[in-house]
Structures are given as structure tokens and as C-alpha cells.
Design a protein around this motif. Structure first.
Motif, PDB file in Angstrom:
ATOM      1  N   GLU A 145      33.353  37.552  42.923  1.00 31.30           N
ATOM      2  CA  GLU A 145      32.747  37.484  41.587  1.00 31.30           C
ATOM      3  C   GLU A 145      33.732  37.929  40.517  1.00 31.30           C
ATOM      4  O   GLU A 145      33.867  37.292  39.470  1.00 31.30           O
ATOM      5  CB  GLU A 145      31.491  38.364  41.540  1.00 31.30           C
ATOM      6  N   ASP A 146      34.431  39.025  40.795  1.00 35.07           N
ATOM      7  CA  ASP A 146      35.419  39.516  39.824  1.00 35.07           C
ATOM      8  C   ASP A 146      36.608  38.562  39.724  1.00 35.07           C
ATOM      9  O   ASP A 146      37.132  38.308  38.631  1.00 35.07           O
ATOM     10  CB  ASP A 146      35.906  40.910  40.231  1.00 35.07           C
ATOM     11  N   GLN A 147      37.055  38.042  40.863  1.00 32.03           N
ATOM     12  CA  GLN A 147      38.190  37.117  40.859  1.00 32.03           C
ATOM     13  C   GLN A 147      37.888  35.869  40.035  1.00 32.03           C
ATOM     14  O   GLN A 147      38.782  35.305  39.400  1.00 32.03           O
ATOM     15  CB  GLN A 147      38.538  36.708  42.295  1.00 32.03           C
ATOM     16  N   SER A 148      36.634  35.449  40.028  1.00 32.53           N
ATOM     17  CA  SER A 148      36.253  34.250  39.278  1.00 32.53           C
ATOM     18  C   SER A 148      36.369  34.449  37.768  1.00 32.53           C
ATOM     19  O   SER A 148      36.359  33.483  37.006  1.00 32.53           O
ATOM     20  CB  SER A 148      34.824  33.835  39.639  1.00 32.53           C
ATOM     21  N   LYS A 149      36.474  35.698  37.340  1.00 28.25           N
ATOM     22  CA  LYS A 149      36.618  36.000  35.909  1.00 28.25           C
ATOM     23  C   LYS A 149      38.056  35.845  35.435  1.00 28.25           C
ATOM     24  O   LYS A 149      38.324  35.914  34.234  1.00 28.25           O
ATOM     25  CB  LYS A 149      36.139  37.426  35.628  1.00 28.25           C
ATOM     26  N   LEU A 150      38.972  35.670  36.379  1.00 27.77           N
ATOM     27  CA  LEU A 150      40.396  35.587  36.052  1.00 27.77           C
ATOM     28  C   LEU A 150      40.883  34.142  36.095  1.00 27.77           C
ATOM     29  O   LEU A 150      40.380  33.324  36.860  1.00 27.77           O
ATOM     30  CB  LEU A 150      41.216  36.426  37.036  1.00 27.77           C
ATOM     31  N   ILE A 151      41.892  33.856  35.282  1.00 28.73           N
ATOM     32  CA  ILE A 151      42.549  32.543  35.323  1.00 28.73           C
ATOM     33  C   ILE A 151      43.442  32.507  36.563  1.00 28.73           C
ATOM     34  O   ILE A 151      44.264  33.399  36.783  1.00 28.73           O
ATOM     35  CB  ILE A 151      43.384  32.313  34.056  1.00 28.73           C
ATOM     36  N   SER A 152      43.278  31.513  37.374  1.00 26.13           N
ATOM     37  CA  SER A 152      44.017  31.428  38.632  1.00 26.13           C
ATOM     38  C   SER A 152      45.458  30.976  38.405  1.00 26.13           C
ATOM     39  O   SER A 152      45.797  30.403  37.357  1.00 26.13           O
ATOM     40  CB  SER A 152      43.330  30.455  39.585  1.00 26.13           C
ATOM     41  N   THR A 153      46.282  31.218  39.411  1.00 24.55           N
ATOM     42  CA  THR A 153      47.669  30.736  39.380  1.00 24.55           C
ATOM     43  C   THR A 153      47.697  29.215  39.282  1.00 24.55           C
ATOM     44  O   THR A 153      48.520  28.647  38.538  1.00 24.55           O
ATOM     45  CB  THR A 153      48.414  31.196  40.643  1.00 24.55           C
ATOM     46  N   LYS A 154      46.823  28.563  40.002  1.00 24.78           N
ATOM     47  CA  LYS A 154      46.755  27.100  39.986  1.00 24.78           C
ATOM     48  C   LYS A 154      46.473  26.581  38.586  1.00 24.78           C
ATOM     49  O   LYS A 154      47.107  25.620  38.121  1.00 24.78           O
ATOM     50  CB  LYS A 154      45.681  26.621  40.953  1.00 24.78           C
TER      51      LYS A 154
END
Length: 225
Positions: A145-154
């Protein structure tokens, strides 16, 4: 110092390079610069209107010594006129965003890249490096859930490809993904022969630039005829 791509001028064997750091207010630009120039992490800095930082650096790729002027620009759109003055000196652009701001990629597409395209990349042929900042958050945000709040490397790499920029990830807090990588990337880009311009084309002298543009115009006409 001449603006535009080509690695800047040289003085006493030291290459003079101006890097313009650009991006939305709150992205972490000033913290990134302070960490690189002064070697420590400083939080809660006041928003910048305009500031210059200077440091010396030797390229690990070529061994060339550099004197860097790093221009910290305002991220607020109301300071656009002041920001545009910085582009005239720039040899390279570091375009920054914070990975914790999901709207920042759209901001780059809508605001920052069109501005740079008009006043720097097209006008002066200045190369852009896209820097994803605050990447230490990838280690702090452990749940899906927290990771989804971040802009991914991709997502970051896709945007860099879209705007024709190099891509780098860094953090002002972490040594393992430190900000040095961003500036090494920039200097490597400037040292690549395919990214150089002639001294005449990169001149900040408007008269020289004017006659150079006339010459290119007539050369293109002669080629077509």
C-alpha cells in the motif's frame, strides 16, 4: 561562460561547467545540492528563489578536473522570469522530482519539459538528466500500500525516454543511492562526443548565434537545391 552543451570553458586546465537544477518546489532540489556540495543532509530548508553553489570535482570517467557552478532555481511558477535567466548560462539541466509526489510526472509533462524545451534544450541544445529524488523512501515504505504511493523506477525511466533525457535515482539521505551519481551522470553526458556542439553554436553571444543561424539556413537551402 558560454551556455549550451559542450562541457563549458576551460581555465588553467580546469573545465568550467554550469548545471541548472530545475523542478517543482518541494521536490528536494536544494537538499540534493547541499548534500553534494557540503557533504551532509540538511532538512527543512526554506524554498529557494535563486541561489548559486560552487564546488570542484574530478570526473571518475576521464580524470578531467571541473569547477562546477550549480544554480538552484525556484520551483514556483511565479518566478519563471528569474528562472529563465539561469538557462542562458547552463551547460546541463538536472530536472528533479520527488518520488513521493505522484502528480510530479504530469507536472513535468505539462510545465517543466515544455519550458525547458523552449528555452534550453531547443534554444541552447542543453542536455537534460531526469533525477528521481527521495529514493530512500523505497526502503522506508515497506508495505504494498505504501509502495503504491511512490513513483516507480519504471515510470521514471519511461518519462525520461519520452522527453529524451538520461535517468538517475538518488537520495540526499542515503549514501548507497547518493546524489553523486546524478552529477557523475551529467559530466559523463557532457564528455560524450555525440553530445557536443561547436564553440560557435554554443556561444552566448547573440550576434554570433544570429549569424550562425543565418549560415545554417543558407546551408540547408543549398543542400535542398
Amino acid at each position: 561562460m558560454s551556455g549550451g552543451q559542450g562541457g563549458g570553458n576551460s581555465k588553467d586546465g580546469i573545465r568550467q561547467v554550469t548545471i541548472c537544477v530545475v523542478g517543482k518546489s518541494g521536490a528536494g532540489k536544494t537538499t540534493c545540492i547541499v548534500r553534494y556540495v557540503r557533504g551532509f543532509f540538511q532538512d527543512n530548508l526554506d524554498p529557494t528563489v535563486f541561489d548559486d553553489y560552487k564546488c570542484n570535482f574530478t570526473s571518475p570517467r576521464s580524470g578531467i578536473p571541473y569547477s562546477l557552478k550549480i544554480k538552484d532555481t525556484a520551483g514556483q511558477m511565479e518566478y519563471k522570469d528569474i528562472r529563465l535567466l539561469s538557462y542562458r548560462e547552463a551547460n546541463a539541466i538536472l530536472l528533479c522530482y520527488g518520488i513521493n509526489d505522484k502528480n510530479s510526472l504530469d507536472d513535468i509533462r505539462r510545465d517543466w519539459y515544455p519550458e525547458l524545451n523552449q528555452y534550453a534544450t531547443n534554444a541552447l541544445k542543453v542536455p537534460i538528466t531526469l533525477a528521481a529524488l527521495k529514493c530512500d523512501l523505497r526502503l522506508e515504505y515497506t508495505t504494498p500500500e505504501d509502495q503504491s504511493k511512490l513513483i516507480s523506477t519504471k515510470e521514471g525511466k519511461a518519462l525520461a525516454k519520452e522527453i529524451g533525457a538520461q535517468y538517475v535515482e538518488c537520495s540526499s539521505k542515503s549514501d548507497s543511492i547518493g546524489v553523486d551519481s546524478a552529477f557523475v551522470k551529467i559530466l559523463t553526458l557532457l564528455e560524450t562526443p555525440n553530445n557536443r556542439r561547436s564553440q560557435e553554436e554554443s556561444s552566448s553571444n547573440p550576434i554570433v548565434a544570429f549569424f550562425a543561424s543565418i549560415r545554417r539556413f543558407f546551408q540547408s537551402r543549398m543542400t535542398r537545391s
